[in-house]
Design a protein around this motif. Structure first.
Motif, PDB file in Angstrom:
ATOM      1  N   GLU A  95     -12.181  -9.694  -5.920  1.00 31.55           N
ATOM      2  CA  GLU A  95     -10.969 -10.451  -5.603  1.00 31.55           C
ATOM      3  C   GLU A  95      -9.741  -9.545  -5.548  1.00 31.55           C
ATOM      4  O   GLU A  95      -8.955  -9.608  -4.597  1.00 31.55           O
ATOM      5  CB  GLU A  95     -10.747 -11.571  -6.629  1.00 31.55           C
ATOM      6  CG  GLU A  95     -11.744 -12.693  -6.541  1.00 31.55           C
ATOM      7  CD  GLU A  95     -11.690 -13.459  -5.225  1.00 31.55           C
ATOM      8  OE1 GLU A  95     -10.637 -13.461  -4.555  1.00 31.55           O
ATOM      9  OE2 GLU A  95     -12.712 -14.048  -4.861  1.00 31.55           O
TER      10      GLU A  95
ATOM     11  N   SER B 169     -10.095  -6.747  -2.775  1.00 37.31           N
ATOM     12  CA  SER B 169      -9.975  -7.362  -1.443  1.00 37.31           C
ATOM     13  C   SER B 169      -8.516  -7.636  -1.101  1.00 37.31           C
ATOM     14  O   SER B 169      -8.086  -7.425   0.040  1.00 37.31           O
ATOM     15  CB  SER B 169     -10.759  -8.672  -1.379  1.00 37.31           C
ATOM     16  OG  SER B 169     -12.136  -8.427  -1.430  1.00 37.31           O
ATOM     17  N   ASN B 170      -7.755  -8.103  -2.075  1.00 39.83           N
ATOM     18  CA  ASN B 170      -6.326  -8.333  -1.842  1.00 39.83           C
ATOM     19  C   ASN B 170      -5.607  -7.027  -1.528  1.00 39.83           C
ATOM     20  O   ASN B 170      -4.754  -6.981  -0.642  1.00 39.83           O
ATOM     21  CB  ASN B 170      -5.681  -9.028  -3.034  1.00 39.83           C
ATOM     22  CG  ASN B 170      -6.025 -10.505  -3.097  1.00 39.83           C
ATOM     23  OD1 ASN B 170      -6.439 -11.101  -2.113  1.00 39.83           O
ATOM     24  ND2 ASN B 170      -5.865 -11.086  -4.267  1.00 39.83           N
TER      25      ASN B 170
ATOM     26  N   TYR C  75      -4.072  -6.939   2.124  1.00 38.90           N
ATOM     27  CA  TYR C  75      -2.677  -7.377   2.157  1.00 38.90           C
ATOM     28  C   TYR C  75      -1.643  -6.364   1.680  1.00 38.90           C
ATOM     29  O   TYR C  75      -0.465  -6.531   1.949  1.00 38.90           O
ATOM     30  CB  TYR C  75      -2.509  -8.654   1.315  1.00 38.90           C
ATOM     31  CG  TYR C  75      -3.430  -9.767   1.746  1.00 38.90           C
ATOM     32  CD1 TYR C  75      -3.291 -10.359   2.998  1.00 38.90           C
ATOM     33  CD2 TYR C  75      -4.439 -10.210   0.914  1.00 38.90           C
ATOM     34  CE1 TYR C  75      -4.148 -11.371   3.404  1.00 38.90           C
ATOM     35  CE2 TYR C  75      -5.302 -11.220   1.312  1.00 38.90           C
ATOM     36  CZ  TYR C  75      -5.150 -11.800   2.558  1.00 38.90           C
ATOM     37  OH  TYR C  75      -5.998 -12.793   2.955  1.00 38.90           O
ATOM     38  N   SER C  76      -2.039  -5.336   0.953  1.00 43.57           N
ATOM     39  CA  SER C  76      -1.036  -4.481   0.304  1.00 43.57           C
ATOM     40  C   SER C  76      -0.402  -3.438   1.215  1.00 43.57           C
ATOM     41  O   SER C  76       0.707  -2.993   0.966  1.00 43.57           O
ATOM     42  CB  SER C  76      -1.652  -3.757  -0.896  1.00 43.57           C
ATOM     43  OG  SER C  76      -2.476  -2.679  -0.469  1.00 43.57           O
TER      44      SER C  76
ATOM     45  N   PRO D 260       1.247 -10.389  -8.435  1.00 48.71           N
ATOM     46  CA  PRO D 260       0.461 -11.587  -8.130  1.00 48.71           C
ATOM     47  C   PRO D 260       0.557 -12.651  -9.212  1.00 48.71           C
ATOM     48  O   PRO D 260       0.257 -13.818  -8.957  1.00 48.71           O
ATOM     49  CB  PRO D 260      -0.959 -11.053  -7.993  1.00 48.71           C
ATOM     50  CG  PRO D 260      -0.974  -9.810  -8.814  1.00 48.71           C
ATOM     51  CD  PRO D 260       0.404  -9.230  -8.695  1.00 48.71           C
TER      52      PRO D 260
ATOM     53  N   GLY E 193      -4.565 -19.751  -0.085  1.00 48.91           N
ATOM     54  CA  GLY E 193      -4.359 -18.574  -0.921  1.00 48.91           C
ATOM     55  C   GLY E 193      -4.178 -18.896  -2.386  1.00 48.91           C
ATOM     56  O   GLY E 193      -3.926 -20.035  -2.772  1.00 48.91           O
TER      57      GLY E 193
END
Length: 135
Positions: free
Chosen positions: A46, A49-50, A54-55, A86, A104
């Motif tokens: 998790e 993957s973020n 997305y980063s 987050p 999300g």
């Protein structure tokens, strides 16, 4: 496969697979039970993957630290992507149907439920997310 306690991976799907294999091998050396091992690996998936998706980071580092005694693990994630805490995001309302919920946030919600502690800080331009799990 090397079992370094700190290792950097490319922020790609392949890097995520490498990180998963690395952490799985490390957890096997620590004799974690299958349920705990699965929970820790889900959390890695998790969070990484973020970072990958997305980063904006080109790489991420994980650091594995046994703490207090051999049956606790601190797993730290470092990346130089956009600063993002987050933990500031509200948990999704899981009482709503999937159609009614905002998109999300469910992955991090799962991480917070599976881990004993989750914390974030930005240190010298790096996002640092720390997970702690007893097993």
């Amino acid at each position: 496969m090397s079992l370094e306690k700190r290792r950097t991976f490319p922020a790609t799907i392949e890097g995520l697979a490498e990180a998963t294999a690395h952490l799985r091998a490390y957890l096997e050396t620590r004799n974690t039970d299958p349920k705990t091992r699965s929970q820790i690996l889900i959390c890695l998936d998790e969070i990484a993957s973020n970072i990958v998706n997305y980063s904006g980071a080109s790489e991420f580092t994980i650091e594995l630290l046994p703490i207090e005694n051999p049956s606790r693990l601190k797993l730290m994630f470092f990346d130089t992507g956009r600063p993002y805490d987050p933990l500031q995001r509200a948990d999704p309302d899981v009482t709503l149907s999937v159609e009614e919920r905002d998109i999300g946030g469910l992955g991090l919600f799962i991480v917070k439920k599976m881990m004993d502690e989750v914390s974030y800080e930005n240190v010298e331009g790096k996002n640092v997310l720390t997970l702690v799990k007893s097993f």
